[in-house]
Design a protein around this motif. Sequence first.
Motif, short mmCIF file in Angstrom:
data_model
loop_
_atom_site.label_atom_id
_atom_site.label_comp_id
_atom_site.label_asym_id
_atom_site.label_seq_id
_atom_site.Cartn_x
_atom_site.Cartn_y
_atom_site.Cartn_z
N ASP A 82 0.85 -1.19 0.00
CA ASP A 82 0.00 0.00 0.00
C ASP A 82 0.90 1.25 0.00
O ASP A 82 1.11 1.90 1.03
CB ASP A 82 -0.91 -0.01 1.24
CG ASP A 82 -1.79 1.23 1.32
OD1 ASP A 82 -1.86 1.98 0.33
OD2 ASP A 82 -2.39 1.45 2.40
N TRP A 83 1.41 1.62 -1.18
CA TRP A 83 2.34 2.74 -1.27
C TRP A 83 1.67 4.09 -1.03
O TRP A 83 2.32 5.04 -0.58
CB TRP A 83 3.04 2.72 -2.63
CG TRP A 83 4.05 1.62 -2.72
CD1 TRP A 83 3.93 0.43 -3.36
CD2 TRP A 83 5.36 1.61 -2.12
NE1 TRP A 83 5.07 -0.34 -3.20
CE2 TRP A 83 5.97 0.37 -2.45
CE3 TRP A 83 6.07 2.52 -1.35
CZ2 TRP A 83 7.25 0.03 -2.01
CZ3 TRP A 83 7.35 2.19 -0.91
CH2 TRP A 83 7.93 0.96 -1.25
N ALA A 84 0.39 4.19 -1.32
CA ALA A 84 -0.31 5.45 -1.10
C ALA A 84 -0.40 5.81 0.38
O ALA A 84 -0.67 6.96 0.74
CB ALA A 84 -1.71 5.38 -1.70
N ARG A 85 -0.16 4.85 1.22
CA ARG A 85 -0.13 5.10 2.67
C ARG A 85 0.97 6.11 3.01
O ARG A 85 0.84 6.89 3.95
CB ARG A 85 0.12 3.78 3.40
CG ARG A 85 0.24 3.86 4.90
CD ARG A 85 0.66 2.52 5.46
NE ARG A 85 0.81 2.54 6.91
CZ ARG A 85 1.50 1.65 7.60
NH1 ARG A 85 2.09 0.64 6.96
NH2 ARG A 85 1.60 1.72 8.91
N PHE A 86 2.07 6.09 2.22
CA PHE A 86 3.21 6.95 2.51
C PHE A 86 3.49 8.01 1.45
O PHE A 86 3.94 9.10 1.77
CB PHE A 86 4.48 6.09 2.68
CG PHE A 86 4.38 5.06 3.76
CD1 PHE A 86 4.27 5.43 5.09
CD2 PHE A 86 4.39 3.70 3.46
CE1 PHE A 86 4.17 4.48 6.09
CE2 PHE A 86 4.29 2.75 4.45
CZ PHE A 86 4.18 3.13 5.78
N ILE A 87 3.24 7.67 0.17
CA ILE A 87 3.63 8.56 -0.92
C ILE A 87 2.39 9.22 -1.52
O ILE A 87 1.50 8.52 -2.02
CB ILE A 87 4.40 7.79 -2.01
CG1 ILE A 87 5.64 7.12 -1.41
CG2 ILE A 87 4.80 8.73 -3.15
CD1 ILE A 87 6.41 6.25 -2.38
N PHE A 93 9.77 9.98 -5.91
CA PHE A 93 10.29 8.78 -5.26
C PHE A 93 11.38 8.09 -6.11
O PHE A 93 11.14 7.07 -6.74
CB PHE A 93 9.15 7.80 -4.92
CG PHE A 93 8.24 7.45 -6.05
CD1 PHE A 93 8.41 6.26 -6.76
CD2 PHE A 93 7.19 8.28 -6.41
CE1 PHE A 93 7.57 5.93 -7.81
CE2 PHE A 93 6.35 7.95 -7.45
CZ PHE A 93 6.54 6.78 -8.15
N PRO A 94 12.58 8.63 -6.11
CA PRO A 94 13.69 7.91 -6.75
C PRO A 94 13.96 6.62 -5.99
O PRO A 94 13.64 6.50 -4.80
CB PRO A 94 14.85 8.90 -6.60
CG PRO A 94 14.51 9.73 -5.41
CD PRO A 94 13.01 9.86 -5.43
N VAL A 119 5.24 2.74 -9.31
CA VAL A 119 4.49 3.58 -10.26
C VAL A 119 3.15 2.93 -10.60
O VAL A 119 2.09 3.57 -10.54
CB VAL A 119 5.30 3.84 -11.55
CG1 VAL A 119 4.42 4.44 -12.64
CG2 VAL A 119 6.47 4.77 -11.26
N ASP A 120 3.19 1.65 -10.93
CA ASP A 120 1.96 0.95 -11.32
C ASP A 120 0.95 0.92 -10.18
O ASP A 120 -0.25 1.08 -10.39
CB ASP A 120 2.29 -0.48 -11.78
CG ASP A 120 3.02 -0.49 -13.12
OD1 ASP A 120 3.07 0.56 -13.78
OD2 ASP A 120 3.54 -1.56 -13.50
N LYS A 121 1.44 0.72 -8.96
CA LYS A 121 0.52 0.66 -7.81
C LYS A 121 -0.07 2.05 -7.53
O LYS A 121 -1.29 2.18 -7.32
CB LYS A 121 1.26 0.14 -6.58
CG LYS A 121 0.36 -0.01 -5.34
CD LYS A 121 -0.84 -0.93 -5.65
CE LYS A 121 -1.70 -1.17 -4.41
NZ LYS A 121 -1.21 -2.28 -3.60
N TYR A 140 10.52 11.24 -1.35
CA TYR A 140 10.39 9.97 -0.62
C TYR A 140 11.37 8.99 -1.26
O TYR A 140 11.01 8.23 -2.15
CB TYR A 140 8.97 9.42 -0.71
CG TYR A 140 7.91 10.35 -0.15
CD1 TYR A 140 7.38 10.14 1.12
CD2 TYR A 140 7.45 11.44 -0.89
CE1 TYR A 140 6.42 11.00 1.63
CE2 TYR A 140 6.50 12.31 -0.39
CZ TYR A 140 5.99 12.08 0.88
OH TYR A 140 5.03 12.93 1.39
N ARG A 141 12.61 9.02 -0.83
CA ARG A 141 13.63 8.19 -1.47
C ARG A 141 13.52 6.75 -1.00
O ARG A 141 13.71 6.43 0.18
CB ARG A 141 15.04 8.73 -1.19
CG ARG A 141 16.12 8.04 -2.04
CD ARG A 141 17.50 8.56 -1.74
NE ARG A 141 17.93 8.21 -0.39
CZ ARG A 141 19.15 8.42 0.08
NH1 ARG A 141 20.05 9.02 -0.69
NH2 ARG A 141 19.48 8.07 1.31
N ILE A 142 13.22 5.87 -1.95
CA ILE A 142 13.04 4.44 -1.65
C ILE A 142 14.37 3.73 -1.84
O ILE A 142 15.12 4.02 -2.76
CB ILE A 142 11.98 3.83 -2.59
CG1 ILE A 142 10.62 4.50 -2.38
CG2 ILE A 142 11.87 2.31 -2.38
CD1 ILE A 142 9.59 4.11 -3.44
#
Length: 384
Positions: A82-87, A93-94, A119-121, A140-142
């Motif tokens: 669930d990436w939208a939780r953070f980004i 997000f590099p 990106v897709d998520k 938000y550097r991953i």
Amino acid sequence: MSEKLTLIATAAMGLESIVAKEVRDLGYECQVDNGKVTFEAEPLAICRANLWLRTADRIKLKVAEFKATSFEELYEKTKAIDWARFIPETGEFPVIGKSVKSKLASVPDCQRIVKKAVVDKLKKQYKKATEWLDETGSLYRIEVALHKDVATLTIDTSGSGLHKRGFRVGQGDAPLKETMAAALVLLTNWNADRPFVDPFCGSGTIPIEAAMIGQNIAPGFNREFVSESWEWMGASLWDEARNEVEQLAKYDQPLDILGTDIDHRMIHIAKENALEAGFGDMIQFKQMQVKDFTTAKEYGVIVGNPPYGERLGERKEVEMMYRDMGIAFDSLDTWSIYMLTSYQQFEEAYGKKATKKRKLFNGFIRTDYYQYWGKRPPKPSKVE
């Protein structure tokens, strides 16, 4: 967001236990591993850890951990998060990466796969029909870190490394990292009521770190962090953490700190750095050779990072300096002395075997921290 997060405080080799003690002193239980300290806490801990941890390299938010032996597996498991939780929708997000002892050994490919999966998520979560996202917002550097086929996905909360305190105006050729300098002080028996001396102060890093420790000033008080702009964190958390920093500082605590160096140019730089850090009148700096050091004070602490003699032509000169230092410090029986060097024959040159020594890494240089413990100060008499 009020639920607990998993945070990782990264640490230089040999400093993990010191970072762990700092984390526990903040009130968080933690697990110690090579190069990192992991703990669970509320979002406020992101602010507090970044502001207070003196010896950690940076604070990372752990998003997920899973086994990945194929690029398909890495993609699918990353996309399931669930990436939208953070980004947020406009977040930048590099993706950076590393791989150790893993089947997925190509770091650029791992970075590309993780980037595509995120990106897709996010496109699905934010209902975006475009090929790519508009990454114009906060950073938000991953990081995707693979170790023995286990992928750990984190987001950096610090921005610049935590050693960047925000006060360094100038530096010498081989400056000691502020995080290492703080560790050297924390590994001693010094407290703010005792004299403190660095006879090889260079640009003043060790004395300034000692001053911050002595007055309980958070090392991050004078800088910004990347997570301060994160929407889901909220400004109120950072306000709360910075208020705590202000309330706990002991600005009235008197200090007796001296930094000396043979190079008058470094003394000038050290004074400028101390002034920028807010200790212009509290730390004394003086041009001096270590062999000329004398004092009538008692129960002080000396911490130094002297030249190591790494180059062949410097060894004899460094040996002589260590010998002179041993002679100069010989009468300081109430003082505790701590020296960091890679020179293996330090004790022979200094003329005395250390009470204890500890292996540390100054950057990529393996060093020993030689500790000579002086007499304990007498306990203060009880007032009737």
